[in-house]
Scaffold this motif. Structure first.
Motif, mmCIF file in Angstrom:
data_model
loop_
_atom_site.group_PDB
_atom_site.id
_atom_site.type_symbol
_atom_site.label_atom_id
_atom_site.label_comp_id
_atom_site.label_asym_id
_atom_site.label_seq_id
_atom_site.Cartn_x
_atom_site.Cartn_y
_atom_site.Cartn_z
ATOM 1 N N TYR A 1 0.834 -1.198 0.000
ATOM 2 C CA TYR A 1 0.000 0.000 0.000
ATOM 3 C C TYR A 1 0.873 1.254 0.000
ATOM 4 O O TYR A 1 2.035 1.229 0.424
ATOM 5 N N VAL B 1 -2.930 5.473 2.328
ATOM 6 C CA VAL B 1 -3.601 4.450 3.127
ATOM 7 C C VAL B 1 -2.962 4.390 4.512
ATOM 8 O O VAL B 1 -1.734 4.339 4.628
ATOM 9 N N LYS B 2 -3.789 4.398 5.537
ATOM 10 C CA LYS B 2 -3.313 4.278 6.905
ATOM 11 C C LYS B 2 -3.296 2.805 7.324
ATOM 12 O O LYS B 2 -4.160 2.032 6.927
ATOM 13 N N LEU C 1 -6.111 -1.285 7.077
ATOM 14 C CA LEU C 1 -5.754 -2.486 6.315
ATOM 15 C C LEU C 1 -6.519 -3.708 6.793
ATOM 16 O O LEU C 1 -6.872 -3.805 7.977
ATOM 17 N N LEU D 1 -10.593 1.802 2.132
ATOM 18 C CA LEU D 1 -10.015 1.137 0.969
ATOM 19 C C LEU D 1 -11.049 0.753 -0.079
ATOM 20 O O LEU D 1 -10.708 0.159 -1.091
ATOM 21 N N LYS E 1 -10.469 0.680 -3.982
ATOM 22 C CA LYS E 1 -9.054 0.958 -4.228
ATOM 23 C C LYS E 1 -8.207 -0.295 -4.421
ATOM 24 O O LYS E 1 -7.037 -0.199 -4.736
ATOM 25 N N PRO F 1 -3.613 2.768 -4.695
ATOM 26 C CA PRO F 1 -3.376 2.883 -3.253
ATOM 27 C C PRO F 1 -3.032 1.562 -2.574
ATOM 28 O O PRO F 1 -2.210 1.519 -1.656
ATOM 29 N N PHE F 2 -3.670 0.453 -3.037
ATOM 30 C CA PHE F 2 -3.541 -0.820 -2.336
ATOM 31 C C PHE F 2 -3.571 -1.970 -3.337
ATOM 32 O O PHE F 2 -4.432 -2.022 -4.215
#
Length: 233
Positions: A46, A51-52, A56, A68, A71, A126-127
């Motif tokens: 990520y 993204v924090k 997750l 998310l 994404k 992002p992920f």
């Protein structure tokens, strides 16, 4: 796995090497027509700016949180990873997991593991669910805003070498084969952030905890898929 398909066509020459004793058991099949030099581990990556960590997923059974949604990306050719996750989750449960992921969070594909990792590093993606560990480590080491982690079960597949029957330069081919599974070649792979198959070489990832894709099983699936495509075309 291409090497296994070549073996079944009788195109590979079995090899006996003293280095085989140093490799993990899965890396040296009984027929010895090929051997794995390294493992490619599927990791989840990520972009740390987008993204924090708290957002997750904790496991395949727990989809990404709302941060998310829409994404998640996956590499287009990772049917072997998909099949292994489904098999380890239980077929019906595993298929439901991916159906729910696609329905609730969205899931799109990209072609190329290196491309996907670079897109995460740039922030365009992002992920990502299926990035190779060595690519993620290399980009992170270069200062990219990328971090990776492992969902359980952690899936890997082998990458190996073989000597072709009637090779034009068989002795040179054998020397290269021996080098890549020997101490020097395995050390070079480790330095490049790969996961070597020699138990003599230390690696940050615990090889014993990985679910390694059965090349025979994945080859059967690949052959069946091509046969089905030919019949429908």
């Amino acid at each position: 796995m291409p090497l296994e398909l070549l073996r079944r066509q009788g195109l590979l020459q079995p090899v006996r090497s003293p280095h085989h004793a140093d490799l993990i058991p899965a890396a040296v099949p009984e027929h010895r027509a090929w051997a794995w030099a390294r493992l490619s581990v599927f990791v989840q990556a990520y972009n740390t700016r987008l993204v924090k960590q708290a957002g997750l997923p904790a496991s395949y059974g727990r989809p990404p949180r709302s941060a998310l949604e829409g994404k998640a990306r996956i590499e287009a050719s990772d049917e072997d990873w998909f099949a292994e996750v489904v098999r380890n989750s239980g077929d019906e449960k595993g298929l439901k997991l991916f159906r729910d992921l696609a329905a609730k969070n969205g899931l799109s594909v990209r072609k190329g593991h290196s491309l996907l990792a670079q897109m995460v590093a740039s922030g365009e993606v992002p992920f990502a669910l299926t990035v190779y560990n060595f690519t993620a480590d290399q980009l992170k080491g270069q200062g990219a805003p990328l971090e990776w982690f492992l969902l359980s079960p952690a899936i890997a597949h082998g990458n190996g070498f073989a000597v072709i029957r009637r090779a034009p330069h068989p002795h040179a081919a054998l020397l290269y084969y021996e080098f890549m599974i020997g101490d020097d070649g395995q050390r070079i792979l480790a330095e490049r952030k790969s996961v070597p198959t020699s138990r003599k070489i230390h690696t940050a990832l615990d090889r014993s905890s990985l679910k390694i894709i059965d090349p025979g099983f994945s080859s059967i699936r690949a052959s069946a898929g091509r046969s089905s495509t030919r019949k429908s075309s």
